[in-house]
Design a protein around this motif. Structure first.
Motif, PDB file in Angstrom:
ATOM      1  N   ASP A   1       0.828  -1.206   0.000  1.00  0.00           N
ATOM      2  CA  ASP A   1       0.000   0.000   0.000  1.00  0.00           C
ATOM      3  C   ASP A   1       0.862   1.255   0.000  1.00  0.00           C
ATOM      4  N   ALA A   2       1.913   1.251   0.811  1.00  0.00           N
ATOM      5  CA  ALA A   2       2.793   2.425   0.856  1.00  0.00           C
ATOM      6  C   ALA A   2       3.494   2.630  -0.481  1.00  0.00           C
ATOM      7  N   THR A   3       3.911   1.530  -1.106  1.00  0.00           N
ATOM      8  CA  THR A   3       4.580   1.642  -2.403  1.00  0.00           C
ATOM      9  C   THR A   3       3.626   2.158  -3.466  1.00  0.00           C
ATOM     10  N   PHE A   4       2.405   1.606  -3.484  1.00  0.00           N
ATOM     11  CA  PHE A   4       1.424   2.079  -4.462  1.00  0.00           C
ATOM     12  C   PHE A   4       1.065   3.543  -4.224  1.00  0.00           C
ATOM     13  N   ALA A   5       0.949   3.944  -2.950  1.00  0.00           N
ATOM     14  CA  ALA A   5       0.646   5.347  -2.650  1.00  0.00           C
ATOM     15  C   ALA A   5       1.771   6.257  -3.126  1.00  0.00           C
ATOM     16  N   ARG A   6       3.015   5.833  -2.924  1.00  0.00           N
ATOM     17  CA  ARG A   6       4.140   6.639  -3.391  1.00  0.00           C
ATOM     18  C   ARG A   6       4.162   6.725  -4.920  1.00  0.00           C
ATOM     19  N   MET A   7       3.893   5.595  -5.574  1.00  0.00           N
ATOM     20  CA  MET A   7       3.851   5.609  -7.040  1.00  0.00           C
ATOM     21  C   MET A   7       2.717   6.504  -7.534  1.00  0.00           C
ATOM     22  N   ARG A   8       1.555   6.432  -6.845  1.00  0.00           N
ATOM     23  CA  ARG A   8       0.416   7.265  -7.247  1.00  0.00           C
ATOM     24  C   ARG A   8       0.759   8.748  -7.064  1.00  0.00           C
ATOM     25  N   ALA A   9       1.416   9.086  -5.943  1.00  0.00           N
ATOM     26  CA  ALA A   9       1.799  10.485  -5.705  1.00  0.00           C
ATOM     27  C   ALA A   9       2.787  10.976  -6.759  1.00  0.00           C
ATOM     28  N   GLU A  10       3.727  10.114  -7.140  1.00  0.00           N
ATOM     29  CA  GLU A  10       4.691  10.508  -8.174  1.00  0.00           C
ATOM     30  C   GLU A  10       3.992  10.743  -9.506  1.00  0.00           C
ATOM     31  N   ARG A  11       3.049   9.852  -9.844  1.00  0.00           N
ATOM     32  CA  ARG A  11       2.334  10.031 -11.116  1.00  0.00           C
ATOM     33  C   ARG A  11       1.458  11.280 -11.079  1.00  0.00           C
ATOM     34  N   GLU A  12       0.832  11.544  -9.932  1.00  0.00           N
ATOM     35  CA  GLU A  12       0.008  12.747  -9.838  1.00  0.00           C
ATOM     36  C   GLU A  12       0.870  14.002  -9.936  1.00  0.00           C
ATOM     37  N   ARG A  13       2.068  13.970  -9.326  1.00  0.00           N
ATOM     38  CA  ARG A  13       2.973  15.116  -9.440  1.00  0.00           C
ATOM     39  C   ARG A  13       3.408  15.319 -10.880  1.00  0.00           C
ATOM     40  N   GLU A  14       3.730  14.215 -11.575  1.00  0.00           N
ATOM     41  CA  GLU A  14       4.112  14.337 -12.980  1.00  0.00           C
ATOM     42  C   GLU A  14       2.946  14.876 -13.810  1.00  0.00           C
ATOM     43  N   ALA A  15       1.720  14.404 -13.498  1.00  0.00           N
ATOM     44  CA  ALA A  15       0.559  14.901 -14.231  1.00  0.00           C
ATOM     45  C   ALA A  15       0.349  16.390 -13.974  1.00  0.00           C
TER      46      ALA A  15
ATOM     47  N   ALA B   1       0.634  21.973 -15.781  1.00  0.00           N
ATOM     48  CA  ALA B   1       1.174  23.329 -15.633  1.00  0.00           C
ATOM     49  C   ALA B   1       1.938  23.754 -16.879  1.00  0.00           C
ATOM     50  N   ARG B   2       2.745  22.838 -17.414  1.00  0.00           N
ATOM     51  CA  ARG B   2       3.479  23.182 -18.650  1.00  0.00           C
ATOM     52  C   ARG B   2       2.511  23.413 -19.800  1.00  0.00           C
ATOM     53  N   GLY B   3       1.425  22.631 -19.862  1.00  0.00           N
ATOM     54  CA  GLY B   3       0.431  22.835 -20.907  1.00  0.00           C
ATOM     55  C   GLY B   3      -0.273  24.177 -20.771  1.00  0.00           C
ATOM     56  N   GLU B   4      -0.618  24.553 -19.524  1.00  0.00           N
ATOM     57  CA  GLU B   4      -1.254  25.849 -19.310  1.00  0.00           C
ATOM     58  C   GLU B   4      -0.310  26.989 -19.679  1.00  0.00           C
ATOM     59  N   GLU B   5       0.954  26.832 -19.336  1.00  0.00           N
ATOM     60  CA  GLU B   5       1.931  27.863 -19.692  1.00  0.00           C
ATOM     61  C   GLU B   5       2.043  28.015 -21.207  1.00  0.00           C
ATOM     62  N   ALA B   6       2.100  26.865 -21.905  1.00  0.00           N
ATOM     63  CA  ALA B   6       2.169  26.913 -23.364  1.00  0.00           C
ATOM     64  C   ALA B   6       0.899  27.531 -23.942  1.00  0.00           C
ATOM     65  N   ALA B   7      -0.276  27.186 -23.337  1.00  0.00           N
ATOM     66  CA  ALA B   7      -1.535  27.752 -23.823  1.00  0.00           C
ATOM     67  C   ALA B   7      -1.562  29.265 -23.630  1.00  0.00           C
ATOM     68  N   GLN B   8      -1.046  29.745 -22.492  1.00  0.00           N
ATOM     69  CA  GLN B   8      -1.002  31.186 -22.262  1.00  0.00           C
ATOM     70  C   GLN B   8      -0.106  31.886 -23.278  1.00  0.00           C
ATOM     71  N   ARG B   9       1.011  31.239 -23.594  1.00  0.00           N
ATOM     72  CA  ARG B   9       1.890  31.837 -24.613  1.00  0.00           C
ATOM     73  C   ARG B   9       1.190  31.909 -25.969  1.00  0.00           C
ATOM     74  N   VAL B  10       0.472  30.821 -26.312  1.00  0.00           N
ATOM     75  CA  VAL B  10      -0.237  30.817 -27.597  1.00  0.00           C
ATOM     76  C   VAL B  10      -1.326  31.884 -27.605  1.00  0.00           C
ATOM     77  N   ARG B  11      -2.081  31.998 -26.483  1.00  0.00           N
ATOM     78  CA  ARG B  11      -3.140  33.008 -26.428  1.00  0.00           C
ATOM     79  C   ARG B  11      -2.559  34.419 -26.532  1.00  0.00           C
ATOM     80  N   ALA B  12      -1.456  34.669 -25.793  1.00  0.00           N
ATOM     81  CA  ALA B  12      -0.847  35.997 -25.850  1.00  0.00           C
ATOM     82  C   ALA B  12      -0.369  36.328 -27.259  1.00  0.00           C
ATOM     83  N   GLN B  13       0.242  35.332 -27.916  1.00  0.00           N
ATOM     84  CA  GLN B  13       0.708  35.547 -29.284  1.00  0.00           C
ATOM     85  C   GLN B  13      -0.468  35.814 -30.218  1.00  0.00           C
ATOM     86  N   ALA B  14      -1.577  35.055 -30.007  1.00  0.00           N
ATOM     87  CA  ALA B  14      -2.757  35.263 -30.851  1.00  0.00           C
ATOM     88  C   ALA B  14      -3.362  36.643 -30.611  1.00  0.00           C
TER      89      ALA B  14
END
Length: 293
Positions: free
Chosen positions: A180-194, A199-212
């Motif tokens: 359970d602890a291992t799965f929780a740690r893996m889940r937390a790592e995947r959620e952090r990566e997600a 965040a990177r997608g939102e940043e890219a979207a803001q750049r595209v919107r500003a450029q547009a």
């Protein structure tokens, strides 16, 4: 007649003794000839062999490669990550005399109990040695670890007359309390990566919107500038045409301007104008201006 009656039982007894003195060694077996518990002969080659009837007995042992599955055990590698490991071994009876002396009448049952203890001990020692981590056990490097377990187990099993041919780790799992602890740690790592990806997608979207937005502003500004230039040029051309027309015929130009004023002033059925009758606005309505000219 009496002699024949006497010889028949004797022949039967002799035949029985002869048959009981013969035994066959199968090619898959090794045999020991025992006399009062002591080893008198070793029969390792297949074929027909002899023993003393009624006094000696034959004990056979399997000469094939045998299998032994060990019970799951818990090991603790150097990174203190506990693992549940179970293994199986392939072994054979290499020295049947030493095997008999080591296990006695217990045979394979006693031998496998002792061999299982040896395998368990060596597995814990090898997997718990310095430098051996859980990642090492779970990676391709486990082949080297299994070889070490086999060699060390074979060295100790030789005292039992056994030859350990191979040792394999079947399963390597985390204990239930760690899963359970291992799965929780893996889940937390995947959620952090997600979250990072979002965040990177939102940043890219803001750049595209500003450029547009900047592109829209630039396009609207350029279009407005071009429209004003065109409108200015059109107004200039209109004024030039008006000036040219005014210069060509001043009276006609005044007449045209007056008609345009009438059209704009007298629109709709309810238009009302309050002016004096002698206003210049009616010069072209009453015809006086045309008569004077």
């Amino acid at each position: 007649m009496k002699k024949a009656t006497f010889l028949l039982p004797v022949a039967v007894v002799v035949g029985a003794l002869v048959l009981s003195s013969l035994f066959i060694v199968d090619e898959r077996q090794k045999a020991l000839v025992l006399q009062f518990g002591q080893i008198k002969a070793v029969k390792e080659n297949p074929g027909l062999a002899m023993k003393i009837p009624l006094i000696q007995e034959v004990v056979r042992y399997d000469d094939r490669i045998l299998s032994l599955d060990t019970a799951p055990i818990e090991v603790t590698p150097s990174d203190d990550r506990r693992l549940i490991v179970d293994a199986f071994a392939r072994y054979r009876i290499a020295d049947v005399v030493q095997f008999r002396q080591a296990v006695g009448v217990g045979g394979l049952r006693v031998a496998e109990d002792r061999l299982a203890g040896i395998l368990t001990t060596q597995t814990r020692q090898v997997l718990g040695a310095d430098g051996v981590t859980s990642n090492t056990i779970l990676s391709a490097d486990r082949a080297e670890l299994m070889t070490r377990i086999r060699d060390q187990s074979a060295a100790r099993a030789s005292a039992l007359g056994l030859d350990v041919v191979d040792v394999r780790l079947v399963q390597t799992n985390l204990p239930d309390q760690n899963l359970d602890a291992t799965f929780a740690r893996m889940r937390a790592e995947r959620e952090r990566e997600a979250a990072d990806e979002i965040a990177r997608g939102e940043e890219a979207a803001q750049r595209v919107r500003a450029q547009a937005d900047r592109t829209v502003v630039e396009l609207v500004s350029e279009s407005t500038r071009d429209a004003e230039i065109t409108r200015g040029e059109a107004d200039a051309e209109r004024n030039r045409v008006f000036a040219q027309a005014y210069g060509a015929d001043q009276d006609f130009f005044e007449f045209y301007r007056s008609l345009t004023a009438y059209e704009r002033a007298l629109q709709g059925g309810n238009s009302s104008m309050v002016i004096t009758p002698d206003s210049e606005f009616f010069d072209y309505l009453d015809g006086s201006s045309g008569r004077d000219k």
